[in-house]
Motif scaffolding. Structure first.
Motif, PDB file in Angstrom:
ATOM      1  N   ILE A  18      23.792   3.093 -19.964  1.00 36.12           N
ATOM      2  CA  ILE A  18      22.841   1.991 -19.687  1.00 36.12           C
ATOM      3  C   ILE A  18      22.178   2.446 -18.041  1.00 36.12           C
ATOM      4  CG2 ILE A  18      24.537   0.704 -18.579  1.00 36.12           C
ATOM      5  CD1 ILE A  18      22.630  -1.895 -19.354  1.00 36.12           C
ATOM      6  N   SER A  19      21.004   2.414 -17.969  1.00 36.78           N
ATOM      7  CA  SER A  19      20.386   2.619 -16.819  1.00 36.78           C
ATOM      8  C   SER A  19      19.732   1.038 -16.450  1.00 36.78           C
ATOM      9  CB  SER A  19      18.935   3.367 -17.026  1.00 36.78           C
ATOM     10  OG  SER A  19      19.334   4.637 -17.346  1.00 36.78           O
ATOM     11  N   ILE A  20      19.920   0.990 -15.226  1.00 41.76           N
ATOM     12  CA  ILE A  20      19.526  -0.343 -14.594  1.00 41.76           C
ATOM     13  C   ILE A  20      18.589  -0.352 -13.650  1.00 41.76           C
ATOM     14  CG2 ILE A  20      20.400  -2.805 -13.656  1.00 41.76           C
ATOM     15  CD1 ILE A  20      23.002  -2.421 -15.243  1.00 41.76           C
ATOM     16  N   LEU A  21      17.561  -0.596 -13.433  1.00 44.42           N
ATOM     17  CA  LEU A  21      16.804  -0.490 -12.341  1.00 44.42           C
ATOM     18  C   LEU A  21      16.264  -1.663 -11.706  1.00 44.42           C
ATOM     19  CD1 LEU A  21      15.541   1.744 -14.732  1.00 44.42           C
ATOM     20  CD2 LEU A  21      14.317   2.654 -12.823  1.00 44.42           C
ATOM     21  N   ASN A  22      16.248  -1.933 -10.556  1.00 47.20           N
ATOM     22  CA  ASN A  22      16.322  -3.281  -9.896  1.00 47.20           C
ATOM     23  C   ASN A  22      14.986  -3.393  -9.035  1.00 47.20           C
ATOM     24  OD1 ASN A  22      18.832  -4.612 -10.596  1.00 47.20           O
ATOM     25  ND2 ASN A  22      19.460  -2.825  -9.502  1.00 47.20           N
ATOM     26  N   CYS A  23      14.406  -4.682  -8.710  1.00 44.56           N
ATOM     27  CA  CYS A  23      13.209  -4.989  -8.252  1.00 44.56           C
ATOM     28  C   CYS A  23      13.322  -6.330  -7.397  1.00 44.56           C
ATOM     29  CB  CYS A  23      12.117  -4.908  -9.107  1.00 44.56           C
ATOM     30  SG  CYS A  23      10.475  -5.435  -8.619  1.00 44.56           S
ATOM     31  N   ASP A  24      12.889  -6.529  -6.136  1.00 47.54           N
ATOM     32  CA  ASP A  24      12.737  -7.743  -5.450  1.00 47.54           C
ATOM     33  C   ASP A  24      11.403  -8.276  -5.072  1.00 47.54           C
ATOM     34  OD1 ASP A  24      15.633  -6.374  -4.597  1.00 47.54           O
ATOM     35  OD2 ASP A  24      15.804  -8.421  -5.311  1.00 47.54           O
ATOM     36  N   TYR A  25      11.055  -9.257  -5.184  1.00 49.19           N
ATOM     37  CA  TYR A  25       9.848  -9.884  -4.704  1.00 49.19           C
ATOM     38  C   TYR A  25       9.999 -10.996  -3.695  1.00 49.19           C
ATOM     39  CZ  TYR A  25      10.258 -13.319  -8.188  1.00 49.19           C
ATOM     40  OH  TYR A  25      10.478 -14.402  -9.176  1.00 49.19           O
ATOM     41  N   THR A  26       8.916 -11.121  -2.939  1.00 53.97           N
ATOM     42  CA  THR A  26       8.796 -12.206  -1.900  1.00 53.97           C
ATOM     43  C   THR A  26       8.081 -13.271  -2.324  1.00 53.97           C
ATOM     44  OG1 THR A  26       7.527 -10.794  -0.629  1.00 53.97           O
ATOM     45  CG2 THR A  26       9.686 -10.428  -0.097  1.00 53.97           C
ATOM     46  N   ASN A  27       7.027 -12.967  -2.806  1.00 55.66           N
ATOM     47  CA  ASN A  27       5.927 -13.921  -3.186  1.00 55.66           C
ATOM     48  C   ASN A  27       6.396 -14.859  -4.457  1.00 55.66           C
ATOM     49  OD1 ASN A  27       3.522 -15.254  -3.443  1.00 55.66           O
ATOM     50  ND2 ASN A  27       2.156 -13.572  -2.917  1.00 55.66           N
ATOM     51  N   SER A  28       6.435 -16.163  -3.977  1.00 58.37           N
ATOM     52  CA  SER A  28       6.882 -17.173  -4.905  1.00 58.37           C
ATOM     53  C   SER A  28       5.488 -17.564  -6.079  1.00 58.37           C
ATOM     54  CB  SER A  28       7.430 -18.485  -4.555  1.00 58.37           C
ATOM     55  OG  SER A  28       6.650 -19.055  -3.511  1.00 58.37           O
ATOM     56  N   PHE A  30       3.835 -15.406  -7.388  1.00 58.80           N
ATOM     57  CA  PHE A  30       3.874 -14.232  -8.647  1.00 58.80           C
ATOM     58  C   PHE A  30       4.518 -14.898  -9.774  1.00 58.80           C
ATOM     59  CE2 PHE A  30       2.397 -11.001  -6.186  1.00 58.80           C
ATOM     60  CZ  PHE A  30       3.322 -10.498  -5.362  1.00 58.80           C
ATOM     61  N   ASP A  31       3.590 -14.972 -11.009  1.00 59.03           N
ATOM     62  CA  ASP A  31       4.242 -15.527 -12.207  1.00 59.03           C
ATOM     63  C   ASP A  31       4.322 -14.487 -13.305  1.00 59.03           C
ATOM     64  OD1 ASP A  31       1.126 -17.251 -13.064  1.00 59.03           O
ATOM     65  OD2 ASP A  31       1.438 -15.119 -12.683  1.00 59.03           O
ATOM     66  N   TYR A  32       3.948 -13.381 -13.053  1.00 60.14           N
ATOM     67  CA  TYR A  32       3.877 -12.058 -14.137  1.00 60.14           C
ATOM     68  C   TYR A  32       4.420 -10.857 -13.541  1.00 60.14           C
ATOM     69  CZ  TYR A  32       2.469 -10.539 -18.732  1.00 60.14           C
ATOM     70  OH  TYR A  32       2.403 -10.053 -20.084  1.00 60.14           O
ATOM     71  N   PHE A  33       5.491 -10.368 -14.373  1.00 62.10           N
ATOM     72  CA  PHE A  33       6.055  -9.091 -13.694  1.00 62.10           C
ATOM     73  C   PHE A  33       6.021  -7.938 -14.897  1.00 62.10           C
ATOM     74  CE2 PHE A  33       7.499 -11.378  -9.867  1.00 62.10           C
ATOM     75  CZ  PHE A  33       7.794 -12.686 -10.674  1.00 62.10           C
ATOM     76  N   LEU A  34       5.753  -6.820 -14.283  1.00 56.49           N
ATOM     77  CA  LEU A  34       5.657  -5.546 -15.292  1.00 56.49           C
ATOM     78  C   LEU A  34       6.375  -4.646 -14.914  1.00 56.49           C
ATOM     79  CD1 LEU A  34       2.340  -6.756 -14.286  1.00 56.49           C
ATOM     80  CD2 LEU A  34       1.773  -5.572 -16.136  1.00 56.49           C
ATOM     81  N   TRP A  35       6.556  -3.748 -15.837  1.00 58.93           N
ATOM     82  CA  TRP A  35       7.308  -2.160 -15.477  1.00 58.93           C
ATOM     83  C   TRP A  35       6.477  -1.175 -15.875  1.00 58.93           C
ATOM     84  CZ3 TRP A  35      11.474  -1.091 -12.368  1.00 58.93           C
ATOM     85  CH2 TRP A  35      12.319  -2.406 -11.913  1.00 58.93           C
ATOM     86  N   TYR A  36       6.265  -0.213 -14.952  1.00 58.24           N
ATOM     87  CA  TYR A  36       5.381   0.950 -15.545  1.00 58.24           C
ATOM     88  C   TYR A  36       6.305   2.064 -15.548  1.00 58.24           C
ATOM     89  CZ  TYR A  36       1.096  -1.731 -15.113  1.00 58.24           C
ATOM     90  OH  TYR A  36       0.118  -2.556 -15.358  1.00 58.24           O
ATOM     91  N   LYS A  37       5.972   3.252 -16.290  1.00 61.77           N
ATOM     92  CA  LYS A  37       6.614   4.287 -16.304  1.00 61.77           C
ATOM     93  C   LYS A  37       5.583   5.350 -15.974  1.00 61.77           C
ATOM     94  CE  LYS A  37       9.185   7.011 -19.871  1.00 61.77           C
ATOM     95  NZ  LYS A  37       9.806   6.897 -21.312  1.00 61.77           N
ATOM     96  N   VAL A  64      13.830  -6.561 -19.972  1.00 57.74           N
ATOM     97  CA  VAL A  64      13.604  -7.076 -18.768  1.00 57.74           C
ATOM     98  C   VAL A  64      14.183  -8.274 -18.231  1.00 57.74           C
ATOM     99  CG1 VAL A  64      11.322  -7.714 -19.227  1.00 57.74           C
ATOM    100  CG2 VAL A  64      11.865  -7.442 -16.633  1.00 57.74           C
ATOM    101  N   PHE A  65      15.005  -8.626 -17.332  1.00 61.70           N
ATOM    102  CA  PHE A  65      15.577  -9.801 -17.024  1.00 61.70           C
ATOM    103  C   PHE A  65      15.009 -10.369 -15.742  1.00 61.70           C
ATOM    104  CE2 PHE A  65      19.182  -9.857 -19.925  1.00 61.70           C
ATOM    105  CZ  PHE A  65      19.132  -8.453 -20.131  1.00 61.70           C
ATOM    106  N   LEU A  66      14.383 -11.684 -15.492  1.00 61.94           N
ATOM    107  CA  LEU A  66      13.973 -12.273 -14.384  1.00 61.94           C
ATOM    108  C   LEU A  66      15.011 -13.360 -13.785  1.00 61.94           C
ATOM    109  CD1 LEU A  66      11.672 -12.553 -12.629  1.00 61.94           C
ATOM    110  CD2 LEU A  66      10.618 -14.321 -14.175  1.00 61.94           C
ATOM    111  N   SER A  74      15.484  -7.021 -13.150  1.00 61.72           N
ATOM    112  CA  SER A  74      15.772  -5.703 -13.428  1.00 61.72           C
ATOM    113  C   SER A  74      15.430  -5.133 -14.887  1.00 61.72           C
ATOM    114  CB  SER A  74      17.177  -5.788 -13.533  1.00 61.72           C
ATOM    115  OG  SER A  74      17.694  -6.954 -14.366  1.00 61.72           O
ATOM    116  N   LEU A  75      15.197  -3.879 -15.140  1.00 62.81           N
ATOM    117  CA  LEU A  75      15.056  -3.386 -16.141  1.00 62.81           C
ATOM    118  C   LEU A  75      16.327  -2.662 -16.991  1.00 62.81           C
ATOM    119  CD1 LEU A  75      12.718  -2.221 -18.394  1.00 62.81           C
ATOM    120  CD2 LEU A  75      12.466  -0.432 -17.075  1.00 62.81           C
ATOM    121  N   HIS A  76      16.755  -2.937 -18.037  1.00 66.76           N
ATOM    122  CA  HIS A  76      17.558  -2.186 -18.521  1.00 66.76           C
ATOM    123  C   HIS A  76      17.340  -1.529 -19.620  1.00 66.76           C
ATOM    124  CE1 HIS A  76      21.056  -5.369 -17.314  1.00 66.76           C
ATOM    125  NE2 HIS A  76      20.042  -5.174 -16.544  1.00 66.76           N
ATOM    126  N   ILE A  77      17.766  -0.199 -19.904  1.00 64.20           N
ATOM    127  CA  ILE A  77      17.378   0.844 -20.755  1.00 64.20           C
ATOM    128  C   ILE A  77      18.581   1.081 -21.396  1.00 64.20           C
ATOM    129  CG2 ILE A  77      16.386   3.054 -21.330  1.00 64.20           C
ATOM    130  CD1 ILE A  77      14.834   2.944 -18.782  1.00 64.20           C
TER     131      ILE A  77
END
Lengths: 113, 114
Positions: A18-28, A30-37, A64-66, A74-77
């Motif tokens: 499993i690959s787990i990639l993490n991401c944090d944000y500060t702006n509350s 935001f209501d939509y989140f994306l992952w790009y490759k 993707v988990f929020l 986080s993005l799990h592959i």
């Protein structure tokens, strides 16, 4: 001021694991989140997204988990494949009324055969 | 074309020169975006065009940067009197609707100012 942060510049994973990639944000707001490759010499391509009304979205090997309270996603592959080796960008936006996406700095994933 | 096309792929210019970067969006896409990615940074929003509306220029870093979109299709990003800090990959994206989360990106132009 970086509103979206990816604190791991790189990640190496064995094929099949499993690959787990993490991401944090500060702006509350935001209501939509994306992952790009992104492969070298190519533009980013959309991978998977999630709305803030959900806490999980799954598409094949990608999930993707929020966690809104932690402002973390986080993005799990699973399972990871050598072709998944690329730079992964997390991005956030307001779904309506926004003209721009806020991107993290990216995580380079290397899947070792 | 099938995707967003940007030209040139690579551009090396001397400090102080002007450069023009071109973007051909996907046919029929009314929204067009420019981003840039400097070394070690995430993608940074520059400018947004939507149909005939006035562009959102809020991301342009200085008045040396300008962009236009002719006929609602091709866009040109111009950087005047280039500086070394302008070195980056400049990415263009387009979307059929004015929803940035549905945009498709081009391959980018790598600009190097020497």
């Amino acid at each position: 001021d970086q509103q979206v942060k990816q604190n791991s510049p790189s990640l190496s994973v064995q094929e099949g694991r499993i690959s787990i990639l993490n991401c944090d944000y500060t702006n509350s707001m935001f209501d939509y989140f994306l992952w790009y490759k992104k492969y070298p010499a190519e533009g980013p391509t959309f991978l998977i997204s999630i709305s803030s009304i959900k806490d999980k979205n799954e598409d094949g090997r990608f999930t993707v988990f929020l966690n809104k309270s932690a402002k973390h996603l986080s993005l799990h592959i699973v399972p990871s494949q050598p072709g998944d080796s690329a730079v992964y960008f997390c991005a956030a936006s307001r779904r309506t009324g926004a003209n721009n996406l806020f991107f993290g700095t990216g995580t380079r994933l290397t899947v070792i055969p | 074309g099938a995707g967003v096309s940007q030209s040139p792929s690579n551009k090396v210019t001397e400090k102080g020169k002007d450069v023009e970067l071109r973007c051909d969006p996907i046919s029929g896409h009314t929204a067009l975006y420019w981003y840039r990615q400097s070394l070690g940074q995430g993608l940074e929003f520059l400018i947004y065009f939507q149909g005939n509306s006035a562009p959102d220029k809020s991301g342009l870093p200085s008045d040396r940067f300008s962009a236009e979109r002719t006929g609602g299709s091709v866009s040109t990003l111009t950087i005047q009197r280039t500086q070394q800090e302008d070195s980056a990959v400049y990415l263009c994206a387009s979307s059929q609707t004015p929803v940035v989360t549905e945009a498709f990106f081009g391959q980018g132009t790598r600009l190097t100012v020497v």
